[in-house]
Write an enzyme that holds these catalytic residues in place. Structure first.
Site, PDB file in Angstrom:
ATOM      1  N   ASN A   9       0.854  -1.197   0.000  1.00  0.00           N
ATOM      2  CA  ASN A   9       0.000   0.000   0.000  1.00  0.00           C
ATOM      3  C   ASN A   9       0.885   1.241   0.000  1.00  0.00           C
ATOM      4  OD1 ASN A   9      -1.919   1.958   0.384  1.00  0.00           O
ATOM      5  ND2 ASN A   9      -2.348   1.423   2.520  1.00  0.00           N
ATOM      6  N   TRP A  10       0.849   1.994  -1.099  1.00  0.00           N
ATOM      7  CA  TRP A  10       1.745   3.159  -1.219  1.00  0.00           C
ATOM      8  C   TRP A  10       1.206   4.390  -0.503  1.00  0.00           C
ATOM      9  CZ3 TRP A  10       4.631   3.706  -6.531  1.00  0.00           C
ATOM     10  CH2 TRP A  10       5.300   2.506  -6.811  1.00  0.00           C
ATOM     11  N   LYS A  11      -0.056   4.366  -0.112  1.00  0.00           N
ATOM     12  CA  LYS A  11      -0.681   5.549   0.514  1.00  0.00           C
ATOM     13  C   LYS A  11      -0.430   6.800  -0.353  1.00  0.00           C
ATOM     14  CE  LYS A  11       0.124   3.224   4.828  1.00  0.00           C
ATOM     15  NZ  LYS A  11       0.241   3.256   6.260  1.00  0.00           N
ATOM     16  N   HIS A  98      -9.604   1.433   5.479  1.00  0.00           N
ATOM     17  CA  HIS A  98      -8.234   1.544   5.997  1.00  0.00           C
ATOM     18  C   HIS A  98      -8.204   2.505   7.200  1.00  0.00           C
ATOM     19  CE1 HIS A  98      -3.980   2.520   6.293  1.00  0.00           C
ATOM     20  NE2 HIS A  98      -3.770   1.353   5.701  1.00  0.00           N
ATOM     21  N   GLU A 170      -5.642  -4.944  10.822  1.00  0.00           N
ATOM     22  CA  GLU A 170      -4.618  -3.924  11.007  1.00  0.00           C
ATOM     23  C   GLU A 170      -4.900  -3.134  12.286  1.00  0.00           C
ATOM     24  OE1 GLU A 170      -2.633  -2.914   7.096  1.00  0.00           O
ATOM     25  OE2 GLU A 170      -4.383  -1.634   7.202  1.00  0.00           O
ATOM     26  N   SER A 215       3.272  -2.030  10.331  1.00  0.00           N
ATOM     27  CA  SER A 215       4.725  -1.994  10.557  1.00  0.00           C
ATOM     28  C   SER A 215       5.423  -3.316  10.232  1.00  0.00           C
ATOM     29  CB  SER A 215       5.025  -1.566  12.001  1.00  0.00           C
ATOM     30  OG  SER A 215       4.416  -0.322  12.271  1.00  0.00           O
TER      31      SER A 215
HETATM   32  P1  PGA Z   1       2.768   0.307   7.523  1.00  0.00           P
HETATM   33  O1  PGA Z   1       1.342   0.475   6.826  1.00  0.00           O
HETATM   34  O2  PGA Z   1       3.334  -1.003   7.024  1.00  0.00           O
HETATM   35  O3  PGA Z   1       3.558   1.498   7.063  1.00  0.00           O
HETATM   36  O4  PGA Z   1       2.547   0.279   8.978  1.00  0.00           O
HETATM   37  C1  PGA Z   1       0.415  -0.546   6.820  1.00  0.00           C
HETATM   38  C2  PGA Z   1      -0.844  -0.161   6.072  1.00  0.00           C
HETATM   39  O5  PGA Z   1      -0.886   0.675   5.215  1.00  0.00           O
HETATM   40  O6  PGA Z   1      -1.873  -0.701   6.314  1.00  0.00           O
END
Ligand code: PGA
Length: 259
Positions: A9-11, A98, A170, A215
């Site tokens: 997930n690139w956000k 999310h 998550e 993470s």
């Molecule tokens: P992260 O993000 O691995 O940077 O904690 C996880 C996610 O987008 O759900």
């Protein structure tokens, strides 16, 4: 051998340069991997990334996901994109619920349900994120909260709606902050979710893909994926650097697919 799925997930990160570089580099190694990969770039780049993936002949190995959709399919909703538009450009997955959407856009269970319905009607697989806040975690409410979020779908649409759905557990408090979370704890939550689903449908409880996200990195990936009820990981930050991401993919390939 485990059936794993890896989601990146690139956000709100990336650009055309990163996409070219990322797909070029991954194209040299991806044919060795025996598990599928889904990438969720910012919505603006989905179409471009799809073309780059085809150019590098990676389309049999990488699928794309949207990071979000609107609760409408069309109309006067400036700035939004719809499930129908994703379908139009051939996108097969979309993340909904999310933690970032819950925190920064007040996305609640009723909004998530609307998005889920729209995705299903376009035959796009939802990646349904569930998880608890730090306070809920501290009050031992994790399982209750997660089950409530899944129940929201089952009560309204029936258990079969979870076919072709990916569930991503998550914990909101463990995302984007390098929190080290005990894999045994993650397993416990995944197992509780499966046991809950078992009450409705044995096959779905056994086969539904339940991912972990929060993470995930090179150091913790193996111990997380060793847990029996975890079918893969949703990785944010650690997947943005292509060298690092390939390192993670190699660890998975070497530890879970060597024969
Ligand atoms: P992260 O993000 O691995 O940077 O904690 C996880 C996610 O987008 O759900």
């Amino acid at each position: 051998m485990k059936n794993l799925l890896i989601i990146s997930n690139w956000k709100l990160n990336g650009n055309k340069y990163l996409i070219d570089n990322f797909i070029n580099k991954i194209s040299h190694v991806i044919k060795n991997y025996r598990f599928p990969i889904i990438i969720a770039p910012p919505l603006l780049y989905l179409d471009y990334m799809q073309q780059v993936i085809k150019y590098y002949k990676c389309d049999n190995y990488i699928s794309l996901s949207a990071q979000n959709i609107d609760i409408h399919n069309y109309g006067a909703f400036t700035g939004e994109i719809s499930a129908k538009m994703l379908k139009d450009i051939g996108i097969q997955y979309a993340i909904i619920g999310h933690a970032d959407r819950k925190i920064f856009h007040n996305e609640d269970n009723s909004t998530i349900l609307k998005k889920f319905i729209l995705l299903k009607s376009e035959n796009i697989s939802p990646i349904l994120c569930i998880g608890e806040t730090k306070k809920e975690y501290q009050n031992n409410q994790t399982i209750i909260v997660c089950i409530k979020q899944i129940k929201n779908i089952i009560e309204n649409l029936g258990i079969l709606a979870l076919q072709n759905t990916i569930i991503a557990y998550e914990p909101i408090w463990a995302i984007s902050n390098n929190t080290i979370i005990n894999p045994i704890y993650i397993q416990k939550i995944h197992n509780a979710i499966r046991n809950y689903l078992m009450k409705f449908n044995y096959e779905i409880s056994k086969n539904v893909n339940i991912q972990y996200g929060g993470s995930v990195n090179c150091e913790n990936i193996s111990s997380i994926l060793k847990q029996p009820d975890i079918n893969g990981v949703l990785i944010g930050k650690a997947s943005l650097n292509i060298e690092n991401f390939i390192k993670i993919l190699n660890i998975i390939n070497n530890n879970f697919y060597s024969c």
